[in-house]
Design a protein around this motif. Sequence first.
Motif, PDB file in Angstrom:
ATOM      1  N   ILE A 168       2.158  -1.561  -1.349  1.00  0.00           N
ATOM      2  CA  ILE A 168       3.122  -0.738  -1.523  1.00  0.00           C
ATOM      3  C   ILE A 168       2.597   0.645  -0.824  1.00  0.00           C
ATOM      4  O   ILE A 168       1.675   1.138  -0.923  1.00  0.00           O
ATOM      5  N   ILE A 169       3.740   1.175  -0.063  1.00  0.00           N
ATOM      6  CA  ILE A 169       3.514   2.306   0.638  1.00  0.00           C
ATOM      7  C   ILE A 169       4.804   3.383   0.612  1.00  0.00           C
ATOM      8  O   ILE A 169       5.842   2.684   0.135  1.00  0.00           O
ATOM      9  N   SER A 170       4.560   4.462   1.203  1.00  0.00           N
ATOM     10  CA  SER A 170       5.742   5.242   1.325  1.00  0.00           C
ATOM     11  C   SER A 170       6.662   5.247   2.381  1.00  0.00           C
ATOM     12  O   SER A 170       6.275   4.474   3.280  1.00  0.00           O
TER      13      SER A 170
ATOM     14  N   ALA B 238      -1.853   5.000  -0.303  1.00  0.00           N
ATOM     15  CA  ALA B 238      -1.014   6.472  -0.178  1.00  0.00           C
ATOM     16  C   ALA B 238      -2.017   7.602   0.281  1.00  0.00           C
ATOM     17  O   ALA B 238      -3.106   7.475   0.035  1.00  0.00           O
ATOM     18  N   ASP B 239      -1.459   8.211   1.070  1.00  0.00           N
ATOM     19  CA  ASP B 239      -1.990   9.602   1.625  1.00  0.00           C
ATOM     20  C   ASP B 239      -1.626  10.468   0.361  1.00  0.00           C
ATOM     21  O   ASP B 239      -0.331  10.659   0.334  1.00  0.00           O
TER      22      ASP B 239
ATOM     23  N   VAL C 176      -5.055  -2.430  -6.893  1.00  0.00           N
ATOM     24  CA  VAL C 176      -5.999  -1.326  -6.779  1.00  0.00           C
ATOM     25  C   VAL C 176      -5.385  -0.102  -6.028  1.00  0.00           C
ATOM     26  O   VAL C 176      -4.142  -0.287  -5.336  1.00  0.00           O
ATOM     27  N   PHE C 177      -5.820   1.190  -6.059  1.00  0.00           N
ATOM     28  CA  PHE C 177      -5.408   2.282  -5.269  1.00  0.00           C
ATOM     29  C   PHE C 177      -6.409   2.323  -4.325  1.00  0.00           C
ATOM     30  O   PHE C 177      -7.446   2.740  -4.397  1.00  0.00           O
ATOM     31  N   VAL C 178      -5.695   2.424  -3.045  1.00  0.00           N
ATOM     32  CA  VAL C 178      -6.491   2.968  -1.802  1.00  0.00           C
ATOM     33  C   VAL C 178      -5.963   4.248  -1.497  1.00  0.00           C
ATOM     34  O   VAL C 178      -4.760   4.433  -1.241  1.00  0.00           O
TER      35      VAL C 178
ATOM     36  N   PHE D  65      -7.336  13.092  -3.156  1.00  0.00           N
ATOM     37  CA  PHE D  65      -7.001  12.438  -4.578  1.00  0.00           C
ATOM     38  C   PHE D  65      -7.560  13.211  -5.589  1.00  0.00           C
ATOM     39  O   PHE D  65      -6.895  13.063  -6.866  1.00  0.00           O
ATOM     40  N   ALA D  66      -8.537  14.031  -5.597  1.00  0.00           N
ATOM     41  CA  ALA D  66      -9.049  14.726  -6.623  1.00  0.00           C
ATOM     42  C   ALA D  66      -7.867  15.550  -7.556  1.00  0.00           C
ATOM     43  O   ALA D  66      -7.892  16.054  -8.665  1.00  0.00           O
TER      44      ALA D  66
END
Length: 445
Positions: A150-152, A225-226, A255-257, A275-276
């Motif tokens: 899944i991407i934007s 996701a960026d 998972v989250f990349v 991401f933080a």
Amino acid sequence: MATRSTIMDTNSFRPEEASGLSPATLAMTRRREELLGSAYRLFYRDPVHLVRGQGAHLHDADGAEYLDVYNNVASVGHAHPRVVEAVARQAATLNTHTRYLHSAVLDYAADLLSTMPDEIGRLMMLCTGSEANDLAVRVAQAFTGRRGVIISTEAYHGNTAMVSQLSPALGSAQPLADWVRLVPEPDPRHAAAAGMPLDAWFAAQVQAQVDDLEAAGHGCAALLADSIFSSDGVYPDPAGYLAPAVEVVRRAGGVFVADEVQPGFGRTGQAFWGFARHGVVPDLVTTGKPMGNGIPVSGMAARPEVLAAFADHLPYFNTFGGNPVSVAAAQAVLDVLRDEDLQLHADRVGTDLLAGLRGLDHAAVGEVRGAGLYIGLEVVDPADGTPSRQVALDVVEELRARRVLTSVCGGGGNVLKLRPPLVFDDDDATRLLTELDGALRTVAG
């Protein structure tokens, strides 16, 4: 050449509009196409011939000086002396691949991993962000046994055969893979129209695509996701909105990349990694451009248990990934970021710049969004307030004439992407505000 790609074609040079160029520039553009082919793009109707850089400033072949408000590649500034010295020293000593032992590679890996959450314990080194994202998708698919990603809607994750299919920003000529699903950009205005908080609305968009991937038999391997959604138009706030969507994906076995090529290395000011800001710990983290200040080097960091499904069964080798010269550049960048306190600098200068941009009194200025030194400024039609790609392009070209370099992003191609080197200072910010004010008045009245 019809406009197809927001990141490649929107403000690119077009040969059919070259009649006003100087003879020297025209000759160079023609020679470039003859030698390099037509796939490459140049910025601006009147391309810039750059020959030298220092800090946040660039110089062309005629000696004219420009302010760089585009470039996160030279993250700690063009030709930073510590990076230059580190590269020169290592190049004069040894440069080879990672199938020999080299302590600098190990020291850098430990240093970079120390900036990440404790759960992230492995680093694989490559040359480009495209390669890092390509590898991350392979690792995610191996770990989960699923295929779907899944991407934007306006994402850009690279240009290998695989990640080109995960990069709708490349435009209509690049088809997406059948195991890819899109979610809209996380614009708080979309959520408000639906009567929902942004975090819940975005998580619902992701859930719908998880369900569709399951129905199609692909399953969900990853959300890629960026975390500032830079190609989509820069959507940093409210901090934390990404976390529920990550949980949706994990419940589905994915998972989250975190693609940190753009928001990483202190760029957002508030955190070293983008991401933080969202309070999440990724399963995989990718980085590239800013890592070596222009020297090709990238990385994919991973939770050890996630990487094991791939690494324990398939050997991987990248000839130039992690070579000692590139690692010397990367280590110098980390050292400069800390020693010059550039994350705090980006936060302070970026906060002041964001306030200054929001204070511009122009009908062509829409919403202004940003974190640290990554800011998106919407350009709208001054007559009716609707998004305007043409006005945005005219502003970009007028800024180029005023020797300020930037570009656009977003699905509508109407968001100015303001992403200077992290050494961009108060004087640079004042100059940008002055020239942008003048460009807006020239273009939009």
